[in-house]
Design a protein around this motif. Structure first.
Motif, PDB file in Angstrom:
ATOM      1  N   GLU A 153      -3.756  12.777 -13.947  1.00  0.00           N
ATOM      2  CA  GLU A 153      -4.869  12.575 -14.634  1.00  0.00           C
ATOM      3  C   GLU A 153      -5.919  11.688 -14.020  1.00  0.00           C
ATOM      4  OE1 GLU A 153      -4.014  11.297 -18.602  1.00  0.00           O
ATOM      5  OE2 GLU A 153      -2.178  12.242 -18.577  1.00  0.00           O
ATOM      6  N   ASN A 154      -7.081  11.935 -13.891  1.00  0.00           N
ATOM      7  CA  ASN A 154      -8.293  11.323 -13.281  1.00  0.00           C
ATOM      8  C   ASN A 154      -8.187   9.845 -13.582  1.00  0.00           C
ATOM      9  OD1 ASN A 154      -8.771  13.565 -11.990  1.00  0.00           O
ATOM     10  ND2 ASN A 154     -10.886  14.018 -13.274  1.00  0.00           N
ATOM     11  N   ASN A 155      -8.106   9.425 -14.796  1.00  0.00           N
ATOM     12  CA  ASN A 155      -8.316   7.994 -15.058  1.00  0.00           C
ATOM     13  C   ASN A 155      -7.045   7.232 -14.991  1.00  0.00           C
ATOM     14  OD1 ASN A 155      -6.805   9.258 -17.045  1.00  0.00           O
ATOM     15  ND2 ASN A 155      -7.984   8.156 -18.969  1.00  0.00           N
ATOM     16  N   ARG A 156      -5.986   7.654 -14.490  1.00  0.00           N
ATOM     17  CA  ARG A 156      -4.835   6.893 -14.265  1.00  0.00           C
ATOM     18  C   ARG A 156      -4.794   6.455 -12.743  1.00  0.00           C
ATOM     19  NH1 ARG A 156      -0.126   8.498 -18.211  1.00  0.00           N
ATOM     20  NH2 ARG A 156       0.498   6.737 -17.238  1.00  0.00           N
ATOM     21  N   ASN A 201       1.764  15.951  -7.900  1.00  0.00           N
ATOM     22  CA  ASN A 201       3.078  15.313  -7.289  1.00  0.00           C
ATOM     23  C   ASN A 201       4.332  15.310  -8.087  1.00  0.00           C
ATOM     24  OD1 ASN A 201       3.786  13.110  -5.408  1.00  0.00           O
ATOM     25  ND2 ASN A 201       3.990  11.974  -6.952  1.00  0.00           N
ATOM     26  N   ALA A 202       5.286  15.610  -7.400  1.00  0.00           N
ATOM     27  CA  ALA A 202       6.319  15.927  -8.127  1.00  0.00           C
ATOM     28  C   ALA A 202       6.599  16.997  -9.151  1.00  0.00           C
ATOM     29  CB  ALA A 202       7.111  14.357  -8.344  1.00  0.00           C
ATOM     30  N   GLY A 203       5.755  17.668  -9.173  1.00  0.00           N
ATOM     31  CA  GLY A 203       5.679  18.758 -10.379  1.00  0.00           C
ATOM     32  C   GLY A 203       4.902  18.105 -11.557  1.00  0.00           C
ATOM     33  N   LYS A 204       4.155  17.181 -11.407  1.00  0.00           N
ATOM     34  CA  LYS A 204       3.020  16.829 -12.444  1.00  0.00           C
ATOM     35  C   LYS A 204       1.779  16.590 -12.026  1.00  0.00           C
ATOM     36  CE  LYS A 204       4.095  12.825 -14.003  1.00  0.00           C
ATOM     37  NZ  LYS A 204       4.504  11.393 -14.135  1.00  0.00           N
ATOM     38  N   LEU A 224       0.888  -1.121  -0.115  1.00  0.00           N
ATOM     39  CA  LEU A 224      -0.092  -0.071   0.009  1.00  0.00           C
ATOM     40  C   LEU A 224       0.921   1.299  -0.110  1.00  0.00           C
ATOM     41  CD1 LEU A 224      -2.621  -1.069   2.542  1.00  0.00           C
ATOM     42  CD2 LEU A 224      -2.942  -1.165   0.204  1.00  0.00           C
ATOM     43  N   ILE A 225       0.284   2.396  -0.464  1.00  0.00           N
ATOM     44  CA  ILE A 225       1.148   3.590  -0.701  1.00  0.00           C
ATOM     45  C   ILE A 225       0.368   4.563   0.335  1.00  0.00           C
ATOM     46  CG2 ILE A 225       1.547   5.539  -2.109  1.00  0.00           C
ATOM     47  CD1 ILE A 225       1.129   3.661  -4.610  1.00  0.00           C
ATOM     48  N   ASP A 226       1.218   4.913   1.150  1.00  0.00           N
ATOM     49  CA  ASP A 226       0.773   6.040   2.164  1.00  0.00           C
ATOM     50  C   ASP A 226       0.955   7.345   1.654  1.00  0.00           C
ATOM     51  OD1 ASP A 226      -0.067   6.447   4.755  1.00  0.00           O
ATOM     52  OD2 ASP A 226       1.806   6.136   5.831  1.00  0.00           O
ATOM     53  N   LEU A 227      -0.302   8.117   1.587  1.00  0.00           N
ATOM     54  CA  LEU A 227      -0.493   9.406   0.957  1.00  0.00           C
ATOM     55  C   LEU A 227      -1.012  10.470   1.845  1.00  0.00           C
ATOM     56  CD1 LEU A 227      -1.990   8.741  -2.435  1.00  0.00           C
ATOM     57  CD2 LEU A 227       0.323   9.069  -1.993  1.00  0.00           C
ATOM     58  N   ARG A 263       3.431   6.793 -11.609  1.00  0.00           N
ATOM     59  CA  ARG A 263       4.762   6.502 -11.517  1.00  0.00           C
ATOM     60  C   ARG A 263       4.890   7.408 -10.194  1.00  0.00           C
ATOM     61  NH1 ARG A 263       5.820   7.218 -17.424  1.00  0.00           N
ATOM     62  NH2 ARG A 263       5.821   5.221 -17.867  1.00  0.00           N
ATOM     63  N   LEU A 264       4.532   7.006  -9.142  1.00  0.00           N
ATOM     64  CA  LEU A 264       4.838   7.564  -7.675  1.00  0.00           C
ATOM     65  C   LEU A 264       5.937   6.916  -7.126  1.00  0.00           C
ATOM     66  CD1 LEU A 264       1.092   7.766  -6.208  1.00  0.00           C
ATOM     67  CD2 LEU A 264       2.366   9.508  -7.122  1.00  0.00           C
ATOM     68  N   PRO A 265       6.911   7.675  -6.589  1.00  0.00           N
ATOM     69  CA  PRO A 265       8.027   7.270  -5.891  1.00  0.00           C
ATOM     70  C   PRO A 265       7.792   6.405  -4.567  1.00  0.00           C
ATOM     71  CG  PRO A 265       7.868   9.484  -5.452  1.00  0.00           C
ATOM     72  CD  PRO A 265       6.663   9.137  -6.268  1.00  0.00           C
ATOM     73  N   ALA A 266       6.797   5.562  -4.695  1.00  0.00           N
ATOM     74  CA  ALA A 266       6.603   4.575  -3.586  1.00  0.00           C
ATOM     75  C   ALA A 266       7.827   3.935  -2.885  1.00  0.00           C
ATOM     76  CB  ALA A 266       5.288   3.788  -3.900  1.00  0.00           C
ATOM     77  N   GLY A 267       8.533   3.294  -3.918  1.00  0.00           N
ATOM     78  CA  GLY A 267       9.624   2.483  -3.539  1.00  0.00           C
ATOM     79  C   GLY A 267      10.841   3.118  -3.184  1.00  0.00           C
ATOM     80  N   GLU A 268      10.870   4.401  -3.392  1.00  0.00           N
ATOM     81  CA  GLU A 268      11.952   5.163  -3.037  1.00  0.00           C
ATOM     82  C   GLU A 268      11.999   5.735  -1.553  1.00  0.00           C
ATOM     83  OE1 GLU A 268      12.410   8.481  -5.820  1.00  0.00           O
ATOM     84  OE2 GLU A 268      12.280   7.332  -7.243  1.00  0.00           O
TER      85      GLU A 268
END
Length: 118
Positions: free
Chosen positions: A65-68, A59-62, A6-9, A74-79
């Motif tokens: 898009e709603n449908n993605r 996120n990260a300057g980008k 899971l991604i913590d946001l 490409r969130l930097p989750a693993g980083e």
């Protein structure tokens, strides 16, 4: 079968307050995140978003898009192991109709440019 990580946001509003953090599946769409932001918008804040189209997630300057999905974005989750990713929330302000002085929330805009400095 591998366990989905899971991604913590958390979502940072323009005044510096946050919504979250919460955990999301990488298959969560950006549109569903925006819906969650609308439902969790602080009651004491003025000019909250009314629809998903009133919200932009950055996120990260980008602008996402709603449908993605989060994974496709490409969130930097693993980083950042065990870290929280902060997304910035920009709300489109209501537009004042020059003819009758009323606010229009969904009027199309042509040949207009706006800037938001975070």
């Amino acid at each position: 079968m591998a366990v989905e990580e899971l991604i913590d946001l958390k979502f940072r509003l323009a005044d510096g307050t946050d919504i979250g953090p919460s955990k999301y599946s990488p298959s969560t769409t950006v549109g569903s995140l925006k819906e969650k932001i609308i439902t969790q918008w602080p009651q004491d804040k003025e000019n909250g978003p009314k629809t998903v189209n009133d919200v932009k997630l950055i996120n990260a300057g980008k602008i996402l898009e709603n449908n993605r999905t989060l994974d496709e974005s490409r969130l930097p989750a693993g980083e950042v192991p065990g870290g929280v990713i902060t997304m910035h929330v920009v709300v489109r302000p209501p537009v004042l109709d020059k003819n009758n002085g009323k606010l229009h929330d969904d009027s199309p805009k042509k040949n207009r440019c706006t800037c938001s400095i975070l």
